[in-house]
Design a protein around this motif. Structure first.
Motif, PDB file in Angstrom:
ATOM      1  N   LEU A 121       0.854  -1.185   0.000  1.00 43.22           N
ATOM      2  CA  LEU A 121       0.000   0.000   0.000  1.00 43.22           C
ATOM      3  C   LEU A 121       0.892   1.238   0.000  1.00 43.22           C
ATOM      4  O   LEU A 121       1.817   1.335   0.815  1.00 43.22           O
ATOM      5  N   LYS A 122       0.614   2.138  -0.946  1.00 40.79           N
ATOM      6  CA  LYS A 122       1.318   3.425  -0.925  1.00 40.79           C
ATOM      7  C   LYS A 122       0.319   4.481  -0.472  1.00 40.79           C
ATOM      8  O   LYS A 122      -0.763   4.604  -1.045  1.00 40.79           O
ATOM      9  N   THR A 123       0.669   5.229   0.566  1.00 39.02           N
ATOM     10  CA  THR A 123      -0.230   6.257   1.097  1.00 39.02           C
ATOM     11  C   THR A 123       0.390   7.652   0.960  1.00 39.02           C
ATOM     12  O   THR A 123       1.604   7.783   0.783  1.00 39.02           O
ATOM     13  N   GLY A 124      -0.455   8.656   1.090  1.00 38.02           N
ATOM     14  CA  GLY A 124       0.027  10.033   1.152  1.00 38.02           C
ATOM     15  C   GLY A 124      -0.163  10.795  -0.143  1.00 38.02           C
ATOM     16  O   GLY A 124       0.183  10.308  -1.216  1.00 38.02           O
ATOM     17  N   ARG A 125      -0.690  12.003  -0.004  1.00 38.61           N
ATOM     18  CA  ARG A 125      -0.910  12.839  -1.190  1.00 38.61           C
ATOM     19  C   ARG A 125       0.431  13.364  -1.716  1.00 38.61           C
ATOM     20  O   ARG A 125       1.458  13.296  -1.047  1.00 38.61           O
ATOM     21  N   TRP A 126       0.380  13.890  -2.925  1.00 44.07           N
ATOM     22  CA  TRP A 126       1.577  14.445  -3.569  1.00 44.07           C
ATOM     23  C   TRP A 126       1.806  15.858  -3.075  1.00 44.07           C
ATOM     24  O   TRP A 126       0.959  16.737  -3.229  1.00 44.07           O
ATOM     25  N   ILE A 127       2.937  16.092  -2.445  1.00 42.57           N
ATOM     26  CA  ILE A 127       3.329  17.444  -2.002  1.00 42.57           C
ATOM     27  C   ILE A 127       4.694  17.717  -2.632  1.00 42.57           C
ATOM     28  O   ILE A 127       5.702  17.136  -2.209  1.00 42.57           O
ATOM     29  N   PRO A 128       4.718  18.543  -3.710  1.00 47.22           N
ATOM     30  CA  PRO A 128       5.952  18.689  -4.485  1.00 47.22           C
ATOM     31  C   PRO A 128       7.191  18.985  -3.655  1.00 47.22           C
ATOM     32  O   PRO A 128       8.253  18.408  -3.893  1.00 47.22           O
ATOM     33  N   LYS A 129       7.079  19.867  -2.659  1.00 45.40           N
ATOM     34  CA  LYS A 129       8.300  20.247  -1.935  1.00 45.40           C
ATOM     35  C   LYS A 129       8.838  19.098  -1.067  1.00 45.40           C
ATOM     36  O   LYS A 129       9.995  19.121  -0.652  1.00 45.40           O
TER      37      LYS A 129
END
Ligand code: SF4
Length: 156
Positions: free
Chosen positions: A112-120
């Motif tokens: 499972l891969k979790t977490g939204r994309w946060i560019p920085k």
């Protein structure tokens, strides 16, 4: 659920060749999203059981993992499709932008891969990332599988 894109990929689940279905209707709207074409529901092709089965059969001796990019918002269908993959010997993985998902989905997953994309903060290959690549059976975060060795490291 609708699939916007189907690909065979080898980087998203380290060590596996994955049948990757990108599901439309993501509600997270991450700033800097790499796939805004997934935001709208009902885009692409309706992923029926027959279509999925056809892909699973076609690549059964070649690919090793069934991977969904999103789709957790169609829980019962996703669970059914993950079970179909498992029954045919595939490992399973979900990439979600959420920080957690239901136990019902989780128990059908190998990874499972979790977490939204946060560019920085970067993706799974960054030490600063907010995202986690989890081996579900052990609940261990395995982001280390994405960290590339230093190019000039000649130590043995
Ligand atoms: S979770 Fe993925 S697809 Fe959804 S908005 Fe964020 S980056 Fe885009």
């Amino acid at each position: 659920m609708y699939c916007q894109n189907f690909q065979i990929v080898h980087q998203e689940v380290p060590g596996e060749l994955s049948l990757c279905f990108s599901i439309s209707g993501c509600k997270l709207r991450c700033s800097g999203c790499h796939s805004p074409f997934l935001w709208k529901e009902k885009q692409g092709l309706l992923l029926t059981k027959e279509r999925l089965l056809n892909k699973l059969k076609t690549y059964q001796d070649y690919a090793s993992c069934l991977l969904f990019m999103g789709g957790e918002w169609h829980e019962s269908e996703l669970v059914e499709y993950l079970r179909m993959g498992k029954k045919m010997g595939y490992k399973t993985c979900l990439y979600t932008g959420e920080d957690c998902i239901s136990d019902t989905i989780r128990k059908e997953l190998t990874w499972l891969k979790t977490g939204r994309w946060i560019p920085k903060l970067g993706g799974l290959d960054a030490t600063t990332t907010n995202q986690k690549f989890i081996e579900v059976a052990t609940n261990k975060t395995q982001n280390k599988l994405f960290i590339k060795p230093k190019q000039n490291d000649t130590t043995i």
